[in-house]
Design a protein around this motif. Structure first.
Motif, PDB file in Angstrom:
ATOM      1  N   PRO A   1      -9.891  10.835  11.895  1.00  0.00           N
ATOM      2  CA  PRO A   1      -9.512  10.285  13.202  1.00  0.00           C
ATOM      3  C   PRO A   1      -9.166   8.803  13.183  1.00  0.00           C
ATOM      4  CG  PRO A   1     -11.443  11.691  13.411  1.00  0.00           C
ATOM      5  CD  PRO A   1     -11.182  11.559  11.941  1.00  0.00           C
ATOM      6  N   ARG A   2      -9.752   8.040  12.267  1.00  0.00           N
ATOM      7  CA  ARG A   2      -9.470   6.603  12.223  1.00  0.00           C
ATOM      8  C   ARG A   2      -8.058   6.330  11.719  1.00  0.00           C
ATOM      9  NH1 ARG A   2     -14.916   5.436   9.030  1.00  0.00           N
ATOM     10  NH2 ARG A   2     -14.469   7.617   8.528  1.00  0.00           N
ATOM     11  N   ILE A   3      -7.560   7.177  10.805  1.00  0.00           N
ATOM     12  CA  ILE A   3      -6.168   7.050  10.382  1.00  0.00           C
ATOM     13  C   ILE A   3      -5.249   7.553  11.489  1.00  0.00           C
ATOM     14  CG2 ILE A   3      -4.446   7.741   8.660  1.00  0.00           C
ATOM     15  CD1 ILE A   3      -6.700   8.076   6.653  1.00  0.00           C
ATOM     16  N   ALA A   4      -5.636   8.654  12.135  1.00  0.00           N
ATOM     17  CA  ALA A   4      -4.823   9.214  13.222  1.00  0.00           C
ATOM     18  C   ALA A   4      -4.688   8.227  14.375  1.00  0.00           C
ATOM     19  CB  ALA A   4      -5.453  10.511  13.708  1.00  0.00           C
ATOM     20  N   ARG A   5      -5.747   7.474  14.666  1.00  0.00           N
ATOM     21  CA  ARG A   5      -5.702   6.507  15.766  1.00  0.00           C
ATOM     22  C   ARG A   5      -4.629   5.447  15.537  1.00  0.00           C
ATOM     23  NH1 ARG A   5      -7.789   1.640  15.943  1.00  0.00           N
ATOM     24  NH2 ARG A   5      -9.054   2.013  14.083  1.00  0.00           N
ATOM     25  N   LEU A   6      -4.422   5.071  14.281  1.00  0.00           N
ATOM     26  CA  LEU A   6      -3.425   4.059  13.957  1.00  0.00           C
ATOM     27  C   LEU A   6      -2.019   4.637  13.845  1.00  0.00           C
ATOM     28  CD1 LEU A   6      -5.412   2.111  11.204  1.00  0.00           C
ATOM     29  CD2 LEU A   6      -4.979   1.374  13.561  1.00  0.00           C
ATOM     30  N   ASN A   7      -1.919   5.970  13.855  1.00  0.00           N
ATOM     31  CA  ASN A   7      -0.624   6.626  13.660  1.00  0.00           C
ATOM     32  C   ASN A   7      -0.398   7.704  14.714  1.00  0.00           C
ATOM     33  OD1 ASN A   7       0.444   5.624  10.807  1.00  0.00           O
ATOM     34  ND2 ASN A   7      -1.776   5.878  10.652  1.00  0.00           N
ATOM     35  N   PRO A   8      -0.319   7.328  15.984  1.00  0.00           N
ATOM     36  CA  PRO A   8      -0.141   8.324  17.046  1.00  0.00           C
ATOM     37  C   PRO A   8       1.175   9.091  16.879  1.00  0.00           C
ATOM     38  CG  PRO A   8       0.230   6.094  17.872  1.00  0.00           C
ATOM     39  CD  PRO A   8      -0.349   5.945  16.508  1.00  0.00           C
ATOM     40  N   GLY A   9       1.086  10.394  17.064  1.00  0.00           N
ATOM     41  CA  GLY A   9       2.269  11.234  16.960  1.00  0.00           C
ATOM     42  C   GLY A   9       2.607  11.692  15.558  1.00  0.00           C
TER      43      GLY A   9
ATOM     44  N   VAL B   1       0.878  -1.176   0.000  1.00  0.00           N
ATOM     45  CA  VAL B   1       0.000   0.000   0.000  1.00  0.00           C
ATOM     46  C   VAL B   1       0.908   1.216   0.000  1.00  0.00           C
ATOM     47  CG1 VAL B   1      -1.725   1.313   1.291  1.00  0.00           C
ATOM     48  CG2 VAL B   1      -1.835  -1.194   1.221  1.00  0.00           C
ATOM     49  N   THR B   2       0.836   1.984  -1.086  1.00  0.00           N
ATOM     50  CA  THR B   2       1.750   3.108  -1.260  1.00  0.00           C
ATOM     51  C   THR B   2       0.978   4.411  -1.382  1.00  0.00           C
ATOM     52  OG1 THR B   2       3.662   3.890  -2.542  1.00  0.00           O
ATOM     53  CG2 THR B   2       1.848   2.866  -3.779  1.00  0.00           C
ATOM     54  N   TYR B   3       1.654   5.514  -1.096  1.00  0.00           N
ATOM     55  CA  TYR B   3       0.957   6.799  -1.010  1.00  0.00           C
ATOM     56  C   TYR B   3       1.928   7.934  -1.322  1.00  0.00           C
ATOM     57  CZ  TYR B   3       3.166   6.171   3.540  1.00  0.00           C
ATOM     58  OH  TYR B   3       4.068   5.908   4.534  1.00  0.00           O
ATOM     59  N   ASN B   4       1.373   9.129  -1.518  1.00  0.00           N
ATOM     60  CA  ASN B   4       2.179  10.314  -1.831  1.00  0.00           C
ATOM     61  C   ASN B   4       1.909  11.385  -0.779  1.00  0.00           C
ATOM     62  OD1 ASN B   4       3.255  12.720  -2.818  1.00  0.00           O
ATOM     63  ND2 ASN B   4       2.838  12.216  -4.952  1.00  0.00           N
ATOM     64  N   LEU B   5       2.705  11.349   0.282  1.00  0.00           N
ATOM     65  CA  LEU B   5       2.652  12.354   1.354  1.00  0.00           C
ATOM     66  C   LEU B   5       4.099  12.677   1.721  1.00  0.00           C
ATOM     67  CD1 LEU B   5      -0.166  10.862   3.631  1.00  0.00           C
ATOM     68  CD2 LEU B   5      -0.370  12.831   2.092  1.00  0.00           C
ATOM     69  N   PRO B   6       4.750  13.572   0.970  1.00  0.00           N
ATOM     70  CA  PRO B   6       6.190  13.799   1.138  1.00  0.00           C
ATOM     71  C   PRO B   6       6.606  14.240   2.539  1.00  0.00           C
ATOM     72  CG  PRO B   6       5.388  14.813  -0.886  1.00  0.00           C
ATOM     73  CD  PRO B   6       4.183  14.372  -0.121  1.00  0.00           C
ATOM     74  N   ALA B   7       5.728  14.897   3.266  1.00  0.00           N
ATOM     75  CA  ALA B   7       6.098  15.406   4.591  1.00  0.00           C
ATOM     76  C   ALA B   7       6.181  14.295   5.640  1.00  0.00           C
ATOM     77  CB  ALA B   7       5.109  16.472   5.048  1.00  0.00           C
ATOM     78  N   ILE B   8       5.634  13.125   5.343  1.00  0.00           N
ATOM     79  CA  ILE B   8       5.658  12.008   6.296  1.00  0.00           C
ATOM     80  C   ILE B   8       6.794  11.068   5.902  1.00  0.00           C
ATOM     81  CG2 ILE B   8       4.372  10.032   7.197  1.00  0.00           C
ATOM     82  CD1 ILE B   8       1.842  11.659   6.838  1.00  0.00           C
ATOM     83  N   THR B   9       7.761  10.920   6.790  1.00  0.00           N
ATOM     84  CA  THR B   9       8.993  10.197   6.443  1.00  0.00           C
ATOM     85  C   THR B   9       9.076   8.799   7.038  1.00  0.00           C
ATOM     86  OG1 THR B   9      10.113  11.270   8.306  1.00  0.00           O
ATOM     87  CG2 THR B   9      10.283  12.343   6.145  1.00  0.00           C
ATOM     88  N   THR B  10       8.174   8.438   7.924  1.00  0.00           N
ATOM     89  CA  THR B  10       8.132   7.068   8.446  1.00  0.00           C
ATOM     90  C   THR B  10       6.892   6.373   7.894  1.00  0.00           C
ATOM     91  OG1 THR B  10       6.937   7.822  10.424  1.00  0.00           O
ATOM     92  CG2 THR B  10       9.343   7.698  10.565  1.00  0.00           C
ATOM     93  N   PRO B  11       6.939   5.048   7.746  1.00  0.00           N
ATOM     94  CA  PRO B  11       5.787   4.351   7.143  1.00  0.00           C
ATOM     95  C   PRO B  11       4.495   4.564   7.927  1.00  0.00           C
ATOM     96  CG  PRO B  11       7.698   2.904   7.215  1.00  0.00           C
ATOM     97  CD  PRO B  11       8.057   4.117   8.020  1.00  0.00           C
ATOM     98  N   LEU B  12       3.446   4.957   7.222  1.00  0.00           N
ATOM     99  CA  LEU B  12       2.127   5.026   7.854  1.00  0.00           C
ATOM    100  C   LEU B  12       1.644   3.617   8.197  1.00  0.00           C
ATOM    101  CD1 LEU B  12       0.210   7.710   5.760  1.00  0.00           C
ATOM    102  CD2 LEU B  12       1.062   7.927   8.102  1.00  0.00           C
TER     103      LEU B  12
END
Length: 222
Positions: A57-65, A25-36
């Motif tokens: 919020p459901r994505i945020a819950r899986l990616n704290p910080g 599962v790949t994505y384009n979010l250059p500002a995020i440098t660690t795997p979601l």
């Protein structure tokens, strides 16, 4: 072929699992440098159009910080029938009864949202040029195009990225119900905590009576 054939009463074929492949599962979010990190339920809701923003919020819950951007999610999917879609849709269906009800599983899907592109390469290129995009590709295409690959939650609850080690772990820990004649027919649901969960086998399928020439006999022996 990316799927084993069902048993045949005539026993006229030989099936050999030859390659273990992972769907990244790949994505384009250059500002995020660690795997979601994603689980199957959240991915099903993204690809069904029920989650539409990266800051959900459901994505945020899986990616704290992780500082998630307030960007619309641009879903990209395959335009052509493919084993990659077959494997990815089966993973989504196993996690989400809603996905099972529709679109369902198979090599060709009617995705309710998103942009369609032909082939793994077409999908990878579209993700690469589209800020906020997300898609699924055979793992090597993410590597070749220098695209990030997400960590996916497996059956043991661990978040794992597709690597040779995690794909080998998937191949070595298929559930007994997924085996036939001692060989795994599917790697979905692999139980090892190191296993990448969106993995599958590619099979060589031969007719037993085709091994009459030296070339085919050698291939069958291999």
């Amino acid at each position: 072929d990316s799927a084993a054939l069902a048993d045949r009463a005539s026993n006229d074929i030989v099936q050999v699992p030859l390659v273990v492949g992972g769907v990244a599962v790949t994505y384009n979010l250059p500002a995020i440098t660690t795997p979601l990190q994603f689980d199957g339920v959240v991915l099903a809701d993204i690809f069904a159009g029920r989650i539409t923003r990266w800051s959900d919020p459901r994505i945020a819950r899986l990616n704290p910080g992780v500082l998630l951007p307030v960007l619309p999610i641009k879903v990209v999917h395959r335009a052509d029938p493919s084993g990659t879609t077959r494997v990815f849709s089966r993973f989504l269906a196993a996690a989400s009864p809603t996905w099972t009800a529709g679109p369902g599983t198979g090599p060709e899907q009617s995705f309710p949202v998103g942009t369609a592109q032909p082939g793994n390469e077409g999908v990878a290129v579209e993700v690469k040029v589209s800020l906020g995009a997300i898609s699924y590709v055979e793992q090597s295409y993410a590597t070749l195009n220098r695209l990030p690959a997400a960590a996916i939650q497996n059956a043991a609850g661990a978040f794992v990225v597709a690597t040779p080690t995690s794909l080998a772990a998937a191949a070595g820990s298929s559930t007994p119900a997924a085996r036939r004649n001692g060989l795994p027919t599917t790697l979905l649901g692999a139980t090892d905590s190191l296993a990448y969960p969106i993995a599958e086998l590619s099979w060589v399928i031969l007719r037993r009576d085709a091994a009459s020439t030296d070339k085919l006999r050698t291939l069958a022996a291999f």
